[in-house]
Design an enzyme around this catalytic site. Structure first.
Site: not given
Ligand code: NAD
Ligand code: UD2
Length: 309
Positions: A35-36, A57, A121, A146, A150, A191, A207, A273
């Site tokens: 869906n860019l 989507d 993840s 999130y 997953k 990175i 952090f 953080r």
């Protein structure tokens, strides 16, 4: 070689576009559904006649079914990759990060497509296993929407394996880096942020004390594994960590960036953080058992490619 295309959801993104390049280089036909939202057309070689881009989507079941038609395998990488976005708007990100997976499973079931790679993840482990090398049996502690999506996606894929004979290859990525990783959010991969700022001569903020460590994997090494997972005649059951089992601290990372670029902008150290994991490192024995994994790209070399040196 079969002419049937391989469907790559999220193929216009950072990791997806590297997989697209590798598959095209091997002569495969590739269909991208994206869906860019964070992916870009410019990440794709759209003039290649073996590549098709479907803009849309993964939450749209009818579109996913159409995208699946005639495909021989799927790499399902589409997701809102920002953990912070999932915390800010769990309902919206759930559409991409969970409903999208279910739509992929259903389209595969109805069309008889068996092989699917899934980008899970290290987030599924939460803070568990911190300090040790985390293996796949480490207790799961999904701390964010999130991570919940997953883990639920992994479990749905396993249901479709048992019930409908899907062949899922579930990978739990640790910290992947390389060219095309978007540095634009403060929650982008460290990175991508540090190298972009180093190139622009802008100050870098660490952090914490910079002694936190991550298991960084160059995107090309990950793609090498994904390619094998598409082709292996049979896949062992169960998720696979993708990490090198090597810890690199942010201070070491900064030293490497200095080594590659010859200089560093001003570096300051701020508060850590909230909830940041101090040490994250994969136990990657399962990865090494199941896949050929040559000597990984050294960090300095991956950084040099990213920095265009
Ligand atoms: P990315 O944002 O560059 O790629 C995600 C792609 O999915 C983008 O092209 C985006 O436009 C597309 N997308 C998002 N929502 C979509 C939707 N609803 N429908 C269609 N397309 C959609 O991020 P990435 O780093 O390349 O991540 C790829 C996958 O790997 C994601 O599933 C992410 O969660 C996972 N992952 C990445 C890392 C990492 O270190 N980069 C670590 C763990 C897991
Ligand atoms: C990664 C994933 C995240 C989730 C998590 C699970 C990415 C981008 N993030 O978070 O999605 O899966 O793992 O454990 O892949 N940092 C700085 N300065 C900056 C930016 C970051 O010091 O400008 C620090 C940050 O506080 C952390 C380290 O760098 O200590 C790595 O940060 P990250 O966001 O790249 O990745 P991580 O491991 O926190």
């Amino acid at each position: 070689m079969s002419d049937a295309p391989i469907l790559i959801t999220g193929g216009a993104g950072f990791i997806g576009s590297h997989l697209v390049d590798a598959l095209l280089a091997q002569g495969h036909a590739v269909r991208v559904l994206d869906n860019l939202s964070t992916g870009k057309r410019s990440n794709l070689p759209l003039d290649n006649p073996r590549l098709t881009l479907l803009e849309g989507d993964v939450a749209d079941a009818a579109l996913v079914a159409r995208a699946m038609q005639g495909c021989r395998a799927v790499a399902h990488l589409a997701a809102v990759a920002s953990v912070q976005a999932s915390v800010d708007d769990p309902v919206a990100t759930h559409q991409s990060n969970f409903v999208g997976t279910l739509n992929v499973c259903e389209a595969m079931r109805t069309q008889g497509v068996k092989r699917v790679l899934f980008a899970s993840s290290a987030a599924v482990y939460g803070n568990n296993g911190e300090g040790a090398a985390i293996d796949e049996d480490t207790a799961k502690a999904p701390l964010t929407p999130y991570a919940v999506d997953k883990l639920a996606s992994e479990q749905y894929l396993d249901f479709y394996r048992r019930q409908h004979g899907l062949e899922p290859a579930v990978f739990r990525f640790f910290n992947i880096f390389g060219p095309r990783q978007d540095p634009s959010s403060p929650y982008s991969g460290v990175i991508s942020i540090f190298t972009e700022r180093a190139q622009a001569g802008l100050p870098i903020t660490v952090f914490g004390d910079g002694e936190q460590t991550r298991d960084f994997v160059y995107v090309g090494d990950l793609v090498h594994v994904l390619l094998q997972a598409l082709e292996l005649p049979t896949l062992a059951v169960g998720p696979v960590n993708v990490g090198l089992s090597r810890a690199t601290s942010l201070n070491q990372l900064l030293a490497l960036i200095r080594q590659v670029t010859g200089s560093l902008p001003e570096v300051s150290y701020g508060a850590a953080r909230a909830g940041d994991i101090k040490h994250s490192r994969a136990n990657n024995l399962r990865l090494l058992e199941r896949f050929a994994f040559a000597e990984p790209t050294p960090m300095a070399e991956g950084l040099a490619r990213l920095l265009g040196r």
